[in-house]
Design a protein around this motif. Structure first.
Motif, PDB file in Angstrom:
ATOM      1  N   ARG A  48       8.423  -7.284  17.348  1.00 50.40           N
ATOM      2  CA  ARG A  48       8.450  -5.983  18.018  1.00 50.40           C
ATOM      3  C   ARG A  48       9.742  -5.241  17.700  1.00 50.40           C
ATOM      4  N   ARG A 145       2.603   0.866  21.512  1.00 51.40           N
ATOM      5  CA  ARG A 145       2.258   0.710  20.096  1.00 51.40           C
ATOM      6  C   ARG A 145       0.848   1.216  19.821  1.00 51.40           C
ATOM      7  N   ALA A 149      -0.121   4.418  17.470  1.00 50.76           N
ATOM      8  CA  ALA A 149      -1.056   4.284  16.347  1.00 50.76           C
ATOM      9  C   ALA A 149      -2.221   5.260  16.481  1.00 50.76           C
ATOM     10  N   GLU A 289      -3.386  -2.678  18.378  1.00 54.60           N
ATOM     11  CA  GLU A 289      -2.696  -1.604  17.680  1.00 54.60           C
ATOM     12  C   GLU A 289      -2.966  -1.615  16.172  1.00 54.60           C
ATOM     13  N   PHE A 290      -3.198  -2.799  15.614  1.00 58.53           N
ATOM     14  CA  PHE A 290      -3.454  -2.899  14.179  1.00 58.53           C
ATOM     15  C   PHE A 290      -4.841  -2.349  13.838  1.00 58.53           C
ATOM     16  N   ALA A 293      -4.670   1.412  14.129  1.00 61.03           N
ATOM     17  CA  ALA A 293      -4.006   1.986  12.958  1.00 61.03           C
ATOM     18  C   ALA A 293      -4.938   1.994  11.749  1.00 61.03           C
ATOM     19  N   MET A 420       3.980  -0.890  12.096  1.00 60.09           N
ATOM     20  CA  MET A 420       3.238  -2.001  12.689  1.00 60.09           C
ATOM     21  C   MET A 420       3.639  -3.341  12.078  1.00 60.09           C
TER      22      MET A 420
END
Length: 432
Positions: A48, A145, A149, A289-290, A293, A420
């Motif tokens: 992070r 996060r 994103a 969050e990934f 994104a 990220m």
């Protein structure tokens, strides 16, 4: 004996040893020594770049409700001795608390909370404050996060069924602080004013003889602006039926399975072909969050996030600690104290904290020091604000204020904060 569920006291949301420490300190005559405790992180969760402070308002409520009434004292009758019980019966926190305000960004060793009172008063709050801050800040840090994103696309918190029922309410509140637009949790609406939303699940479709029957029932009840869940059977056919029944005014369709990026493109194209150009495409299904994104280039209008949010997206706690950093000496002055054990070092002394910024307003360092803070040169922003003064809460504020603060604090960080990928804290913490 069990404590009644009707009690509003928070005094038993603590650990046994807080009370036995109190008893021993009362016996040794050290319980009334003026003390300074600090709640802080030694590090960020791995990978992070920054964290987000949340739970401040809940902590202030909990301090106010920290009372030892007859029911609570009865539970403690065989935990501590009679003199300690008598002392607890009149407990009222009368000290001072300073802290980072809700929604603020934090870094390693940020002094997020500074509690100054007698040892007896302050030590009892340790477990309660840590449980609130560790949970809520973990959720807010993950939520930040996710909303970063997502950009301008709204995020909906919908993780209640994936965590403890009370944690779900706190998670909805923390997510809202960090930018989520709404929640599915009605208790969060009642207690904190968090906007709520929701329409139907797959069970509603399966209840009806046909998917078209389910859509008609939903549109009839909730209006053409409702959101239809279209992946129970065949998505393309469901979208066709949904637009046929609701018309081009259909509010949204929701996708909850499959390759969301591919499906979003296909559904968007179909909606446009059918004339439903303003119908939104909402996606759900274990997003983090990934995943959010990765959908940046897809024609998605909003995200529903559940499990990954309420579990902190892999980091369900922040690792905050609550340590004694100063106590009254024989001369009445504060003496700095600190833990020195391997890998668990703390820095003694009552702290101040500043966010140092460039002339362009970009954060470049967290400055933490002891004693009198330096004179503001125009580029340093003070981080600690009064929360409790002489036992009275003075720092309560609205969630809207915390939301606005978070957006400003996050925008102040260097652009690397948006990455990220794993990395070091986005700015260093400097002890001076």
């Amino acid at each position: 004996m069990p404590i009644s569920s009707a009690t509003t006291s928070t005094a038993l949301l603590t650990d046994h040893y807080e009370l036995t420490m109190l008893q021993a300190a009362l016996g040794s005559g050290t319980a009334q020594r003026r003390s300074v405790f600090e709640l802080f992180p030694r590090r960020l969760p791995e990978g992070r770049r920054y964290g987000v402070v949340a739970g401040v308002g809940r902590a202030l409520d909990a301090i106010e409700a920290f009372r030892f009434d007859e029911q609570v004292l009865a539970v403690l009758a065989d935990v501590v001795d009679r003199p300690t019980l008598d002392w607890l019966a009149s407990y009222r926190f009368s000290g001072d608390v300073w802290g980072y305000p809700e929604g603020e960004v934090y870094l390693p060793y940020s002094p997020l909370l500074v509690v100054e009172a007698s040892f007896a008063e302050a030590v009892l709050l340790e477990t309660l404050l840590l449980s609130i801050y560790n949970h809520d800040s973990a959720i807010a840090s993950a939520a930040s996060r996710m909303t970063a994103a997502a950009g301008d696309r709204p995020c909906i918190e919908m993780g209640s069924r994936r965590t403890h029922e009370e944690a779900a309410v706190a998670a909805a509140r923390a997510a809202y602080v960090a930018g989520f637009a709404s929640s599915s949790n009605l208790a969060a609406r009642q207690r904190y004013g968090v906007p709520t939303t929701g329409t139907s699940a797959h069970s509603f479709t399966l209840l009806h003889d046909t998917e078209a029957d389910a859509f008609r029932a939903q549109v009839s009840s909730l209006g053409r602006g409702t959101s239809l869940l279209v992946d129970t059977y065949d998505i393309r056919e469901a979208v066709r039926q949904g637009v046929e029944i609701a018309g081009p005014e259909l509010g949204a369709v929701r996708l909850d399975s499959g390759d969301l990026g591919v499906l979003a493109h296909e559904v968007r194209a179909q909606l446009d072909e059918l004339g439903a150009t303003s119908t939104r495409v909402i996606v759900t299904s274990d997003l983090d969050e990934f995943a959010i994104a990765s959908l940046a280039a897809a024609p998605v209008d909003g995200y529903g996030v559940g499990t990954q949010l309420v579990t902190g997206s892999g980091h369900p706690t922040c690792g905050f600690v609550y340590k004694l950093v100063a106590r009254e000496g024989d001369d009445g002055e504060l003496v700095s104290v600190a833990k020195r054990s391997k890998d668990k070092v703390s820095v003694g002394g009552r702290k101040w904290a500043l966010r140092r910024r460039t002339p362009a307003g970009v954060a470049e360092a967290e400055i933490v020091g002891i004693g009198a803070p330096p004179t503001d040169d125009g580029d340093d922003r003070a981080l600690l604000v009064p929360l409790v003064r002489d036992g009275e809460v003075v720092g309560r504020e609205s969630l809207e204020t915390a939301r606005e603060r978070h957006l400003l604090a996050r925008a102040e960080l260097p652009v690397a904060a948006q990455s990220m990928s794993r990395g070091e804290p986005v700015i260093p913490t400097l002890h001076v």
